[in-house]
Design a protein around this motif. Sequence first.
Motif, PDB file in Angstrom:
ATOM      1  N   LYS A 191     -10.261  -1.928  -2.515  1.00 36.66           N
ATOM      2  CA  LYS A 191     -10.663  -0.868  -3.438  1.00 36.66           C
ATOM      3  C   LYS A 191     -12.152  -0.915  -3.765  1.00 36.66           C
ATOM      4  O   LYS A 191     -12.685   0.014  -4.356  1.00 36.66           O
ATOM      5  N   GLY A 221       3.364   5.751  -5.986  1.00 35.68           N
ATOM      6  CA  GLY A 221       3.191   5.861  -7.424  1.00 35.68           C
ATOM      7  C   GLY A 221       3.346   4.576  -8.202  1.00 35.68           C
ATOM      8  O   GLY A 221       3.208   4.582  -9.432  1.00 35.68           O
ATOM      9  N   LEU A 222       3.653   3.446  -7.536  1.00 34.75           N
ATOM     10  CA  LEU A 222       3.824   2.190  -8.257  1.00 34.75           C
ATOM     11  C   LEU A 222       2.480   1.553  -8.539  1.00 34.75           C
ATOM     12  O   LEU A 222       1.532   1.667  -7.743  1.00 34.75           O
ATOM     13  N   ASP A 223       2.398   0.872  -9.687  1.00 37.58           N
ATOM     14  CA  ASP A 223       1.225   0.074 -10.022  1.00 37.58           C
ATOM     15  C   ASP A 223       1.123  -1.100  -9.043  1.00 37.58           C
ATOM     16  O   ASP A 223       2.126  -1.632  -8.572  1.00 37.58           O
ATOM     17  N   SER A 224      -0.107  -1.521  -8.731  1.00 33.26           N
ATOM     18  CA  SER A 224      -0.316  -2.604  -7.754  1.00 33.26           C
ATOM     19  C   SER A 224       0.444  -3.860  -8.143  1.00 33.26           C
ATOM     20  O   SER A 224       1.116  -4.495  -7.317  1.00 33.26           O
ATOM     21  N   ARG A 225       0.328  -4.252  -9.409  1.00 34.77           N
ATOM     22  CA  ARG A 225       0.984  -5.486  -9.841  1.00 34.77           C
ATOM     23  C   ARG A 225       2.512  -5.370  -9.753  1.00 34.77           C
ATOM     24  O   ARG A 225       3.194  -6.316  -9.395  1.00 34.77           O
ATOM     25  N   GLU A 226       3.054  -4.191 -10.090  1.00 35.32           N
ATOM     26  CA  GLU A 226       4.498  -3.991 -10.000  1.00 35.32           C
ATOM     27  C   GLU A 226       4.962  -4.064  -8.543  1.00 35.32           C
ATOM     28  O   GLU A 226       5.978  -4.669  -8.222  1.00 35.32           O
ATOM     29  N   ARG A 286       0.828  -1.205   0.000  1.00 29.50           N
ATOM     30  CA  ARG A 286       0.000   0.000   0.000  1.00 29.50           C
ATOM     31  C   ARG A 286       0.866   1.259   0.000  1.00 29.50           C
ATOM     32  O   ARG A 286       0.545   2.257  -0.665  1.00 29.50           O
ATOM     33  N   GLU A 343       2.132   1.708  -3.457  1.00 28.97           N
ATOM     34  CA  GLU A 343       1.084   2.266  -4.311  1.00 28.97           C
ATOM     35  C   GLU A 343       0.987   3.775  -4.135  1.00 28.97           C
ATOM     36  O   GLU A 343       0.885   4.528  -5.115  1.00 28.97           O
ATOM     37  N   ARG A 344       1.046   4.224  -2.864  1.00 31.75           N
ATOM     38  CA  ARG A 344       0.966   5.659  -2.600  1.00 31.75           C
ATOM     39  C   ARG A 344       2.172   6.398  -3.171  1.00 31.75           C
ATOM     40  O   ARG A 344       2.088   7.587  -3.502  1.00 31.75           O
ATOM     41  N   ARG A 404      -7.399  -5.718  -4.121  1.00 30.20           N
ATOM     42  CA  ARG A 404      -8.655  -5.510  -4.895  1.00 30.20           C
ATOM     43  C   ARG A 404      -9.840  -5.363  -3.952  1.00 30.20           C
ATOM     44  O   ARG A 404     -10.724  -4.541  -4.160  1.00 30.20           O
TER      45      ARG A 404
END
Length: 530
Positions: free
Chosen positions: A529, A495-500, A489, A492-493, A526
């Motif tokens: 979200k 700036g990375l994509d979730s899958r990356e 998480r 993600e904050r 998922r």
Amino acid sequence: MISKREAVWPEPATTGNLPILSSCGDFRIDFSVPTRAVPPSAAALVGSLRGVGYSLETAIADILDNSIAAGAKSIEIQWEWNDGDPVGWILDDGIGMHADRLVEAMRFGGVGPEAERTAEDLGRFGLGLKTASLSQCRQLTVVSKTASGLASFTWDLDELRRNGSGGGWDLIEGDAGLSDEIRHQLTSGKSGTLVVWRKVDFGRTSDRPSYEAFLADLARVDAHLGMVFHRFLAGDARALRITLNGSRVKAWDPFLENDTSVIRTPEQDIAGPGGRVRVRGFVLPHRDRFRNEIDFENAGGPDGWTAQQGFYVYRHRRLLSAGGWLGLGGSRAWTRDETSRLARIRIDIPNTADHDWRIDVRKAIARPPDAIRRPLQRIAEDVRRKAREVFVHRGQYGSRRKAAGVSRIWQVNPEGAKRRYTVQRDHEFVELIKGRTDKTGRDLLEGLLDLIERTVPVDRVWLDVTEHGVPDQQVDGSELLTAALAMARMMERAGLDSREAVARLARMDPYDKVEDLEEKLMRKLRGAKR
């Protein structure tokens, strides 16, 4: 003057004189000195031999060697507390001994260590039966049965002492009043041998064990026999059944040969004094790879993981030396340390190499000859290196996951480097922070990492491991999953994509230990979200 014709070799003196022959050119002169026979006192010598260093378990193992050499397929060991006056006996179904052969078996020294022995013979000094038995008791009776009938003889230390310091080696004919209950153990089989220990004092003057200590001693006997004869009990050698007070002794395999996660090195033949030896290394699985704590503890062996590491020396598949590094390691001999505790090495030597390997009377110590120390050290260095890899990487050595590259935050530098342990500056988290902060933030991060590296408590960690062992490092999957979710998480904050983010975490130590981490993280991300 003595002429050449008169200077001849004298006949050796038959009694009372010891010939000393001197020669000068063609002349030889006989100088004789008087001699006196000084036979040892039987009571004193046997009393001294009691202190060779046998424990109860090593003494019983030595007796079992004779049973195996006699072709036994089944060996029964029975111990009775007998209200604090213990009695023990060992019965085998081997070929047995007639009277003359039994007398020789009861003779101290037997045929001696230099006699040629068969490949099946596990003895050497001709002392095992007597010295092992009398280290634990003061009365030894052996009854043996063949097709020609029963024969029995007894050594009694109290009788030897009563004969005084000048007493002879008076072996008692018969079983010295052995109870019918014990004597009848031999009646059911066609042949066999019964070894009985009475007047048991465990080699002590007055410090006799309590009943609880006696039971603990028997538990050690069970574990020791399961280790020493494990190749016989498991069928790697001639099949053998051993029972202790009615319970079957189970084999303990130091190498976990049926475990597919064990790393095996190729078997190597080394030519050495006394014959060729066969050597093979084994790296056992990391603690994380065992199904449960019981399996892990059992694999550690009778004395535990750290003590059981090292070389295991066998002669005719009988274990002589269990663990330890045989004094190898160069100028500073290796010790049993935590990081090499998964390393075990099997050595098979022939019984023609006893002298060169300096096998002791108890068959509990072996020392490699100088001629093969270097090749043994090379093999051990390789096995120890592999064991350290498995230990440090918690069982991931050689796996696909390791081959793909696991990202680790700590880097171990070679000896001589400015710092032994440093933080990887190209680690994903380090780069992520650097890429999302200004110069001041990057400088602060570098200062923090530098401070951490300078204050790694190496001495404190080493002391803790030495005193308390390695801390429990069992993987807690749920805890790691929670930590990985929090990191995902934050990524993600940033700036990375979730899958990356999830893919990076799946390749990162220690999160790579969680089974199906990517699938579990994506499901939780998922769900959050929605």
